[in-house]
Write a protein that holds these residues in place. Structure first.
Motif, PDB file in Angstrom:
ATOM      1  N   HIS A  36      32.766  12.803  25.422  1.00  0.00           N
ATOM      2  CA  HIS A  36      33.108  12.109  24.175  1.00  0.00           C
ATOM      3  C   HIS A  36      34.441  11.367  24.310  1.00  0.00           C
ATOM      4  CE1 HIS A  36      33.432  11.373  19.856  1.00  0.00           C
ATOM      5  NE2 HIS A  36      34.654  11.857  19.914  1.00  0.00           N
ATOM      6  N   TYR A  37      35.448  12.060  24.812  1.00  0.00           N
ATOM      7  CA  TYR A  37      36.762  11.429  24.971  1.00  0.00           C
ATOM      8  C   TYR A  37      36.719  10.328  26.033  1.00  0.00           C
ATOM      9  CZ  TYR A  37      39.566  14.456  21.973  1.00  0.00           C
ATOM     10  OH  TYR A  37      40.125  15.077  20.888  1.00  0.00           O
ATOM     11  N   LYS A  38      36.050  10.590  27.148  1.00  0.00           N
ATOM     12  CA  LYS A  38      36.002   9.628  28.245  1.00  0.00           C
ATOM     13  C   LYS A  38      35.306   8.343  27.820  1.00  0.00           C
ATOM     14  CE  LYS A  38      34.515   9.095  33.062  1.00  0.00           C
ATOM     15  NZ  LYS A  38      33.886   9.768  34.226  1.00  0.00           N
ATOM     16  N   LEU A  39      34.193   8.457  27.103  1.00  0.00           N
ATOM     17  CA  LEU A  39      33.428   7.274  26.700  1.00  0.00           C
ATOM     18  C   LEU A  39      34.047   6.568  25.494  1.00  0.00           C
ATOM     19  CD1 LEU A  39      29.806   8.686  27.121  1.00  0.00           C
ATOM     20  CD2 LEU A  39      31.097   7.227  28.695  1.00  0.00           C
ATOM     21  N   SER A  40      34.882   7.288  24.732  1.00  0.00           N
ATOM     22  CA  SER A  40      35.541   6.663  23.582  1.00  0.00           C
ATOM     23  C   SER A  40      36.699   5.788  24.026  1.00  0.00           C
ATOM     24  CB  SER A  40      36.056   7.732  22.607  1.00  0.00           C
ATOM     25  OG  SER A  40      35.002   8.494  22.080  1.00  0.00           O
ATOM     26  N   GLY A  41      37.404   6.218  25.079  1.00  0.00           N
ATOM     27  CA  GLY A  41      38.579   5.468  25.514  1.00  0.00           C
ATOM     28  C   GLY A  41      39.597   5.392  24.392  1.00  0.00           C
TER      29      GLY A  41
END
Length: 379
Positions: free
Chosen positions: A185-190
């Protein structure tokens, strides 16, 4: 093997009614009983000056503690060693166990059986929930010799330990899966941050309550436990003027308990059922959020922490989570095409999650089933 006796609790318990006066300068542990025979737990630790009623009872480890009002709801249990010296009000009854006749562990298991609960629920009139000490002493139980009681307790304790180990193993696996989801979630949200109101919107299907109709109800478990069906409510049995009807993929939020994870996505099998106005329903904004992704997101303790920050108050005194507070939460959010990739990964895990659910249900049913077998086959 000797036959089991059938005795009244008055033959193996003694009601102990002794009070102390609290010292305003001393700290006291207060305990409480959980409903549905879930045991005795610590309520809080407070200064004597903060307790209005100065006459209190002192609990001793191994005693049988019964709540006057909540007994019919399973409000009773054995005082654990950690709560030796804890205090309770006069609305609780304390009973000493005659250790020469009854093993406290044996009583602890017996009070979790339907046979015992049926006796408690049948006592007195239906319009008066409270019970009296004499009622407790009049309940009956099957009783084998002390050595046999201890052997049975040993076997049940071993089984309970196995149940706990399996649940802890499943918890660890699911915790790792949740950590993986949040990492993605954090990685793809940037750096992409959105208001929750940008990706979900309030959408409610209000149905006026009619006196000649019934409305099957749905509840929401806290801590990501999901939705569950409840009994239907007749139109003549409620003061609500309208209910909210659920629909597939509705995000259902408990305004009272949302801050502790009481929110979930509505599955197909519960669509068409109802919730009270204390539950609000939201739907995903097309092009912004996928229901399966949001459903997974709201199951995480991380999301519950955002809800806690959005509402004021502490614990049970926390205010209701209003829709505007909910929708105003800001959080990292990947675009829908990225959400879709995660949903595809989750889909491959769905069979494993279903298997875990089945294992948990079977595992949690072991002890109740064994108790019914042990006490129904009393000889």
């Amino acid at each position: 093997m000797r036959r089991w006796s059938n005795v009244s609790l008055g033959e193996v318990l003694r009601h102990r009614k002794e009070f102390i006066l609290l010292d305003d300068t001393e700290y006291y542990k207060r305990c409480r009983v959980q409903l549905h025979a879930k045991g005795v737990v610590l309520r809080d630790v407070v200064l004597g000056s903060a307790i209005k009623t100065k006459r209190q009872q002192v609990c001793h480890a191994g005693e049988f503690l019964v709540a006057e009002i909540d007994a019919k709801m399973g409000g009773f249990g054995i005082v654990p060693d950690a709560l030796e010296g804890a205090i309770v009000s006069s609305h609780y009854f304390l009973f000493e166990i005659d250790g020469s006749k009854l093993d406290r562990g044996f009583l602890d298991y017996f009070i979790r059986t339907t046979g015992f609960r049926n006796q408690v629920e049948a006592q007195g009139s239906t319009n008066y929930a409270a019970i009296r000490p004499a009622s407790v002493l009049g309940y009956r139980m099957p009783l084998p010799p002390l050595a046999e009681q201890q052997a049975i307790v040993s076997r049940l304790d071993a089984l309970a330990d196995k149940v706990r180990q399996v649940n802890e193993h499943l918890d660890a696996i699911e915790k790792k899966a949740a950590a993986l989801f949040l990492s993605l979630h954090y990685k793809l949200s940037g750096d992409r941050v959105r208001r929750l109101g940008d990706v979900v919107e309030l959408h409610e299907e209000h149905v006026p309550v009619r006196a000649d109709s019934e409305y099957p109800q749905v509840g929401v478990r806290s801590f990501g436990g999901g939705l569950f069906p409840k009994a239907a409510v007749a139109g003549t049995e409620t003061s609500y003027k309208a209910f909210n009807r659920l629909y597939v993929d509705a995000l259902v939020l408990s305004q009272v308990k949302g801050w502790e994870g009481a929110l979930a996505l509505c599955p197909t099998e519960l669509a068409g059922m109802y919730v009270s106005p204390e539950y609000r329903t939201f739907r995903c904004v097309p092009g912004e959020a996928m229901p399966a992704y949001i459903g997974e997101l709201v199951r995480t303790p991380w999301f519950w922490s955002l809800l806690q920050e959005a509402t004021r108050g502490v614990g049970a005194r926390r205010e209701r989570t209003r829709p505007e507070q909910f929708l105003n939460i800001e959080l990292p959010m990947p675009p829908e095409n990225m959400q879709r990739k995660v949903v595809e990964i989750l889909a491959r895990q769905s069979s494993l999650r279903l298997r875990h659910t089945t294992i948990r249900q079977a595992n949690d049913a072991l002890i109740p089933a064994m108790l019914e077998r042990v006490f129904s086959e009393a000889h």
